[in-house]
Design an enzyme around this catalytic site. Structure first.
Site, PDB file in Angstrom:
ATOM      1  N   PRO A 189       7.646  13.231 -28.176  1.00 36.15           N
ATOM      2  CA  PRO A 189       6.689  13.328 -28.387  1.00 36.15           C
ATOM      3  C   PRO A 189       6.162  12.533 -27.042  1.00 36.15           C
ATOM      4  O   PRO A 189       4.994  11.957 -27.529  1.00 36.15           O
ATOM      5  CB  PRO A 189       7.180  11.901 -29.500  1.00 36.15           C
ATOM      6  CG  PRO A 189       8.276  12.418 -30.072  1.00 36.15           C
ATOM      7  CD  PRO A 189       9.056  13.453 -28.602  1.00 36.15           C
ATOM      8  N   GLU A 194      17.564  10.083 -30.732  1.00 38.96           N
ATOM      9  CA  GLU A 194      16.877   8.697 -30.294  1.00 38.96           C
ATOM     10  C   GLU A 194      16.523   9.877 -28.604  1.00 38.96           C
ATOM     11  O   GLU A 194      15.954   9.231 -28.245  1.00 38.96           O
ATOM     12  CB  GLU A 194      17.357   7.592 -30.182  1.00 38.96           C
ATOM     13  CG  GLU A 194      17.789   6.370 -31.376  1.00 38.96           C
ATOM     14  CD  GLU A 194      17.692   7.645 -32.546  1.00 38.96           C
ATOM     15  OE1 GLU A 194      19.410   8.731 -32.497  1.00 38.96           O
ATOM     16  OE2 GLU A 194      17.357   7.179 -33.503  1.00 38.96           O
ATOM     17  N   ARG A 249      -1.011  34.521 -31.450  1.00 39.26           N
ATOM     18  CA  ARG A 249      -2.270  34.299 -31.450  1.00 39.26           C
ATOM     19  C   ARG A 249      -3.007  35.400 -30.316  1.00 39.26           C
ATOM     20  O   ARG A 249      -4.425  35.869 -30.691  1.00 39.26           O
ATOM     21  CB  ARG A 249      -2.748  33.777 -32.479  1.00 39.26           C
ATOM     22  CG  ARG A 249      -1.744  33.338 -33.784  1.00 39.26           C
ATOM     23  CD  ARG A 249      -2.085  32.199 -34.494  1.00 39.26           C
ATOM     24  NE  ARG A 249      -4.040  32.138 -34.715  1.00 39.26           N
ATOM     25  CZ  ARG A 249      -4.582  33.235 -35.636  1.00 39.26           C
ATOM     26  NH1 ARG A 249      -4.345  33.546 -35.735  1.00 39.26           N
ATOM     27  NH2 ARG A 249      -5.982  33.148 -35.225  1.00 39.26           N
ATOM     28  N   ASP A 282     -12.175  32.696 -32.587  1.00 41.30           N
ATOM     29  CA  ASP A 282     -11.828  31.225 -32.709  1.00 41.30           C
ATOM     30  C   ASP A 282     -12.556  30.059 -32.328  1.00 41.30           C
ATOM     31  O   ASP A 282     -12.958  29.913 -31.448  1.00 41.30           O
ATOM     32  CB  ASP A 282     -10.377  30.652 -31.824  1.00 41.30           C
ATOM     33  CG  ASP A 282      -9.198  31.462 -33.021  1.00 41.30           C
ATOM     34  OD1 ASP A 282      -9.374  32.759 -34.215  1.00 41.30           O
ATOM     35  OD2 ASP A 282      -7.808  31.812 -32.899  1.00 41.30           O
TER      36      ASP A 282
HETATM   37  C1  9D3 Z   1       9.178   8.459 -29.061  1.00 45.57           C
HETATM   38  C2  9D3 Z   1       9.770   8.052 -30.269  1.00 45.57           C
HETATM   39  N1  9D3 Z   1      10.839   7.988 -30.016  1.00 45.57           N
HETATM   40  C3  9D3 Z   1      11.151   6.740 -29.911  1.00 45.57           C
HETATM   41  C4  9D3 Z   1      12.532   6.147 -30.085  1.00 45.57           C
HETATM   42  C5  9D3 Z   1      11.286   8.442 -31.094  1.00 45.57           C
HETATM   43  C6  9D3 Z   1      11.397   9.915 -31.437  1.00 45.57           C
HETATM   44  C7  9D3 Z   1      10.739  10.463 -32.525  1.00 45.57           C
HETATM   45  C8  9D3 Z   1      11.136  11.264 -33.138  1.00 45.57           C
HETATM   46  C9  9D3 Z   1      11.974  10.772 -30.293  1.00 45.57           C
HETATM   47  C10 9D3 Z   1      12.282  12.045 -30.527  1.00 45.57           C
HETATM   48  C11 9D3 Z   1      11.306  12.751 -32.159  1.00 45.57           C
HETATM   49  C12 9D3 Z   1      11.403  13.749 -32.661  1.00 45.57           C
HETATM   50  N2  9D3 Z   1      10.319  14.497 -32.493  1.00 45.57           N
HETATM   51  C13 9D3 Z   1      10.288  15.418 -31.682  1.00 45.57           C
HETATM   52  O1  9D3 Z   1      11.488  15.655 -30.871  1.00 45.57           O
HETATM   53  C14 9D3 Z   1       8.459  15.975 -31.353  1.00 45.57           C
HETATM   54  C15 9D3 Z   1       7.374  15.594 -31.625  1.00 45.57           C
HETATM   55  C16 9D3 Z   1       6.414  14.727 -32.739  1.00 45.57           C
HETATM   56  O2  9D3 Z   1       7.745  14.246 -32.871  1.00 45.57           O
HETATM   57  N3  9D3 Z   1       5.827  14.773 -32.872  1.00 45.57           N
HETATM   58  C17 9D3 Z   1       4.488  15.486 -32.545  1.00 45.57           C
HETATM   59  N4  9D3 Z   1       5.600  16.853 -31.402  1.00 45.57           N
HETATM   60  C18 9D3 Z   1       6.344  16.693 -31.232  1.00 45.57           C
HETATM   61  S1  9D3 Z   1       7.465  17.183 -30.078  1.00 45.57           S
HETATM   62  C19 9D3 Z   1       9.242  17.285 -30.165  1.00 45.57           C
END
Ligand code: 9D3
Length: 274
Positions: free
Chosen positions: A93, A120, A158, A173
């Protein structure tokens, strides 16, 4: 293009990547997808891939040793196959949000390794010493990087030369043009009292092309004004926007972001009255 994926849920793959355009690209050798189970690289007898965070706080953190071992095993495989090793990309994220323009550059690489985050987090030494950059697919919370990795693979596949049929070359696209799609119609010519636009059945190909360009432009101005703000408009496009401005169909959708601090859809700075 070869894509190596390191995950604790290898059973999720190929999943949707086995079907349709991506599945066909793999069958035809345009995509070589290699999925690696992180647990295979964790030490016996417990094969633990995660552990409690130093400093407490609960939850679990992915341990560094199995990830380093997995990435090193991928590198050895690439050496053996004479494939030039590309970047190690962590799906997280915190990453840069994937966009078509970035995808076009990544699609030209011979190989990349996608590391799926979970829990986490991941031991920071992995980020510092193994990961070249991080990618996110958008600002919403998922359970891990597996679905994002699939999204990345589909987007890049793609874009491989020859992956799409002639009818739908990637260059057409809408996002590569910076515009949303124009409205499409098929038979019947009239459905429940609603006719398909006359111009589309006129046989006048020039008029049809102009109608579609104008519709795509007006739809983009209404639903995604942020896309237009990144684009240089032709004189024709500015005329179409100006002549439509104020009419209800081109008023911003209620979910449109306020872009009054940036250039207007017409390519001007907003005046104080706007
Ligand atoms: C910043 C959020 N983290 C705070 C403890 C928690 C967290 C949330 C979700 C850590 C990892 C995840 C899992 N998500 C991904 O690994 C992820 C992701 C996503 O949740 N949203 C958009 N793109 C991606 S790419 C990898």
């Amino acid at each position: 293009m070869r894509v190596d994926i390191i995950t604790i849920f290898p059973g999720l793959f190929p999943g949707p990547l086995g079907e349709s355009i991506v599945g066909r690209a793999a069958d035809r050798g345009l995509l070589d997808l290699q999925v690696h189970d992180l647990r295979d690289f964790a030490a016996p007898p417990h094969r633990q891939v995660d552990d409690e965070p130093f400093g407490g706080g609960g939850g679990m953190v992915l341990k560094p040793e199995p990830i380093f071992a997995a990435v090193e095993a991928v590198r050895a495989e690439l050496d053996a196959a004479a494939v030039a090793a590309g970047p190690v990309i962590l799906l997280s994220p915190q990453g840069e949000r994937l966009q078509q323009q970035r995808a076009e550059r990544l699609a030209a690489l011979p190989q990349m390794t996608l590391l799926c985050g979970r829990y986490e987090g991941i031991d920071e030494r992995v980020r510092e010493q193994l990961v070249d950059f991080e990618l996110s697919i958008g600002d919403y919370v998922l359970s891990g990087g597996e679905l994002p990795a699939m999204v990345v693979v589909e987007v890049l596949t793609r874009l491989q030369p020859g992956a799409l049929g002639d009818a739908q070359a990637a260059g057409r696209d809408s996002f590569s043009e910076g515009l949303l799609d124009y409205p499409q119609y098929t038979r019947p010519a009239e459905f429940r009292g609603q006719p398909a636009p006359e111009v589309l059945r006129s046989g006048n190909h020039e008029a049809i092309a102009a109608w579609r360009r104008r519709q795509a432009l007006l739809a983009t101005a209404r639903k995604r004004p942020d896309l237009l703000a990144q684009r240089t408009l032709s004189e024709q496009e500015r005329d179409w926007l100006n002549e439509a401005s104020g009419s209800e169909r081109t008023a911003p959708a209620s979910n449109a972001r306020d872009r009054s601090h940036t250039a207007t859809a017409a390519g001007r700075r907003p005046t104080s009255e706007e």
